[in-house]
Design an enzyme around this catalytic site. Sequence first.
Site, PDB file in Angstrom:
ATOM      1  N   GLU A  44       0.838  -1.198   0.000  1.00 26.17           N
ATOM      2  CA  GLU A  44       0.000   0.000   0.000  1.00 26.17           C
ATOM      3  C   GLU A  44       0.875   1.252   0.000  1.00 26.17           C
ATOM      4  OE1 GLU A  44      -3.111   0.262   2.973  1.00 26.17           O
ATOM      5  OE2 GLU A  44      -3.406   2.386   2.554  1.00 26.17           O
ATOM      6  N   ARG A  80      -7.085   3.514  13.282  1.00 23.96           N
ATOM      7  CA  ARG A  80      -7.982   2.363  13.116  1.00 23.96           C
ATOM      8  C   ARG A  80      -7.944   1.451  14.353  1.00 23.96           C
ATOM      9  NH1 ARG A  80     -11.375   0.123   9.141  1.00 23.96           N
ATOM     10  NH2 ARG A  80     -10.954   1.796   7.683  1.00 23.96           N
ATOM     11  N   GLU A 133     -10.747  -7.416   4.740  1.00 27.00           N
ATOM     12  CA  GLU A 133     -10.095  -7.449   6.047  1.00 27.00           C
ATOM     13  C   GLU A 133     -10.891  -8.111   7.177  1.00 27.00           C
ATOM     14  OE1 GLU A 133      -9.522  -3.174   5.400  1.00 27.00           O
ATOM     15  OE2 GLU A 133      -7.537  -3.455   6.250  1.00 27.00           O
TER      16      GLU A 133
HETATM   17 MO1  MOS Z   1      -4.947  -2.650   3.537  1.00 25.75          MO
HETATM   18  S1  MOS Z   1      -4.072  -3.114   5.310  1.00 25.75           S
HETATM   19  O1  MOS Z   1      -5.994  -1.413   4.083  1.00 25.75           O
HETATM   20  O2  MOS Z   1      -3.752  -2.293   2.381  1.00 25.75           O
END
Ligand code: MOS
Length: 746
Positions: A225, A303, A701
Site C-alpha cells: 500500500e 484504526r 479485512e
Molecule cells: Mo490494507 S491493510 O488497508 O492495504
Amino acid sequence: MNDLIPPHTRGESVFVDDIPEPNNMLQVAVFVSDIPHGKIKSLDISKAEKGKGVIRVITAKDIPGENQLGRIIQDEELLAKEKVDFIGQPIAVIYAETKEQANKARNLITIEYEELQAIFDPREAAKKGSLIAPSRTFTLGDVDSIWDSCETIVEGRADSGGQEHVYMETQGSLAIPREEGRVLLYSSTQNPSTVQSTVASILGFDMNKIEVDVTRLGGGFGGKEDQATAWAAFCALGVFYTGRPVKLVLDRNEDITITGKRHPYSTDYKLGLNEEGKILAFSADCYQNSGAAADLSTAVLGRTLFHLTNAYFIPNVQVTAYPCRTNLVPYTAFRGFGAPQGMYVIECALSHAADESGIPISVLQKKNLLVDGDQFPYGMHVENAHAKRSFSKVVEDSEYEKLMTEKEEFNAKSKFMKKGISVMPICFGISFTSIFMNQAGALVNVYYDGSVNVSTGSVEMGQGVNMKIKTIAARSLSIDPKRIRVESTNTSRVINTSPSSASSGADLNGKATEFACLKIIERLKDLVREKLGKGTVSLEDETVYLDGVKTELVWEKLIWLAYTNRVNLAAQALYATPGIHFDNEKEKGKPFAYHVFGSAVTEVSVDCLRGTYTIDKVHVVHDAGRSLNYLIDLGQVEGGLVQGIGWMTLEELQYIDGKLISDALATYKVPDVHFAPEIKTTFLEDTENPHAVLQSKGIGEPPFMYGIGAYFALKDAAQAFRADKEWEYIAPLTPERLLLFLHDLE
Ligand code: MOS
C-alpha cells in the site's frame, strides 16, 4: 476449453518479473544499513563504481528532486544521507548489466558509522518522548466516575507481535524509458498514484511525466500500500541516469528484511463490569511500535482506536494510543490496518474479566454485543447491527453448547491432551478513515463491435476485484460478462486513485464503474427514443425493449447504431462515498459508511506435554451483504481467517539488537494447508446493504479477525491443564510459548 479456466489458474498470469525483458535492461542491487542507528561517517562507492558490469552507483546526493518517501509525514529519506535509523535502510543503489554483477559490486561498498543508542521497545520510546506524532485519545462517557460502581475490575497488559506479509510475489518494479525523458513504470503496488506522485517528486518531474501500470499483484495484504514506492523509484532513477530500462525485484530474504510489517503493540488495559457482566467502563493505553519512520503508522493507529471496543457497546471509554518511534523497519499497513491489534486487546480484557468474575467469556461477550442505535466511542451510532444475529447463529450452527459439554468430558478424562473452544465476534468499519480517500474513478469504453473494456483505480491482487468489477459492469449494461475485459490499472487512464485497501476496492471502484456504465446506458436510451419513437426504453439480456415490448435491437446492433450516429461510447465517472465525516479535533464523527459483522467458533486441541497444538475446526457466520461473488467472498473469509490464525499463533518476528533473525521462510513460519483448520462458513441471509454497490459489503479485512479466536481457544485448552497459573496475554502463542506456560521450565 481453455476459456473456462482463468489464465491465472494455468500459471499464465504476468507478474512484474514475468514481463518479457526489454533489450539493454539493467539490474539493481540496493546497499542497506547493517546497524540500527548511527551517523554515517564515511561512505566509499568508488570500488563498486569500477565493478565489472557496473554502469552507475547513486547515493542520496544524486537524487534530482526530493529525497523523500514519507506521505502523511515527511520523515523518511529514500536514501539515507547522514544518518541511518534501522537495519535494512537503503543507502546506495548499484545499476549493472546483470543481477550478479550488481550484487557483487554491492560488496565493494565500504561504510563507517558512529553508532548511536537504539530503541526497539515502544514503551521505552514513549518514556523518552520518541513519538512519530502526538498520541490520540477517544472518550465516551466518563470512566473515572464509574470504576467505583463496578463489581469486577481487571487490569493488565496485552502484547501482540508484528507480521510479515509473505505475499507470493515479492516487491518489485520495471521502468521503461519513454520519449522526452518520461518513464513508464510497471510496479507491484496497491497504490499506483502514490508510486506515480512520489517517483515524480523524487525525479523532480510533474506527475504527467510518469505513467504507472499495474496488471495484477501476487498478493499485497497491505504490504504494497505504501511500501512499493522505493523499488519503483530506484528503477526510475536508473532510467533517469542511464536512459536504459531497469528492473528491481527483491528476493525473498531481502523483502523480509527490508520491508515493513504489521505493527507490534503493547497495551495496558482496565475493564470494569457490573455483577451481571455488563461492561461499564474500559480504558487502555496502546503503545504502537511504529518503527523508524511514520509511513502509514498514524492512520493505522487511528484504526486501532476505532476498533478497540470491537462488537461491544461500552458506555464509558477512555482509550489512548501512542505511535512510538523505534529503530526497526517502518511498520506499515497489513490486512485489518491496526484493527486486529485493537480487537485483540478487548478480547484479552474480557477473557481476564471472565477468569476473575467466574462468568463464562461467551456470556460476557453476548451480553455486551452492539444493537442498533448504540454509540461507538467515536460518536457514530450503529445501524443494521448483525452482531447478535451472527453470534447466535454461529453458536447454534456449531452446536456450541454440545461442544462445550463434550470438551469438559474429554478434558476430565484426558490428562495431557486438552481441548479448547472460543467464540470471536467482530465488527469492522468500512471506509478510509481519511475521508478524502473515499473516492474512485472508472473509465468504461464500448468498442463498436460491442465489446467493452473497463479501467478503474482498483488493483487486482488475488482478491478478485476484477471479477467483481466485471460483474457490476455486466449487470449495469445488461450484457454478458464475456463481452467485458477489465484492463490494467493505469495512471494515464484513471487518475488520482486511492490505494486498493481498507476493504473498499470493489465498493468504491465498483460504484464508479456502475456510474460510468449508466452514463452510457442513458445515451443509448436517448438514441433509441430518437430512432424508435418516444416511450420507456429498457435493456434486458442484451435486448432493447420499448414500453415493455421486445425490439429488433440487440446489443451489437444497438452499439453499431450508436457509433454510426456518433454517440459517445466512452464514459468516465467518479464515486465519492456520501455522508461520511470526521472531526479530528473532537475525535467524533461518522467515519464509516457501514460496519461488517460476524462471529466464529474455534475448536483446538493442545498436546500439553509438548506444547504443540492443532486448530481443528472453525465455524464462521459472516455478513457479506448481498455477495457479488460467493466463491470470491468465501475465499476471502477462509484466507483472512487462516492469516489471522497465523498472526496469533505461529508467526513470530524475532530480533536480536534490531536485526531480524526470523528472516526466511525456514525460520518465519506461516500456516500451510496442513495447519489450516476445517472451515465451515455461512453467510447471513437478507442482509442488504444500501451503502455499497449492489447491496454488497467489503470483505478483504474483516474475516482476518476471526483468527483471534484461535488464541483464546488455545488459552482455554491450556488452562484446563494449568488452572493454577496466571495467564500472560502475549501473542503470538507459539508452541514454545505455550510450553513455557504449561510447565515451569525457567
Ligand atoms: Mo490494507 S491493510 O488497508 O492495504
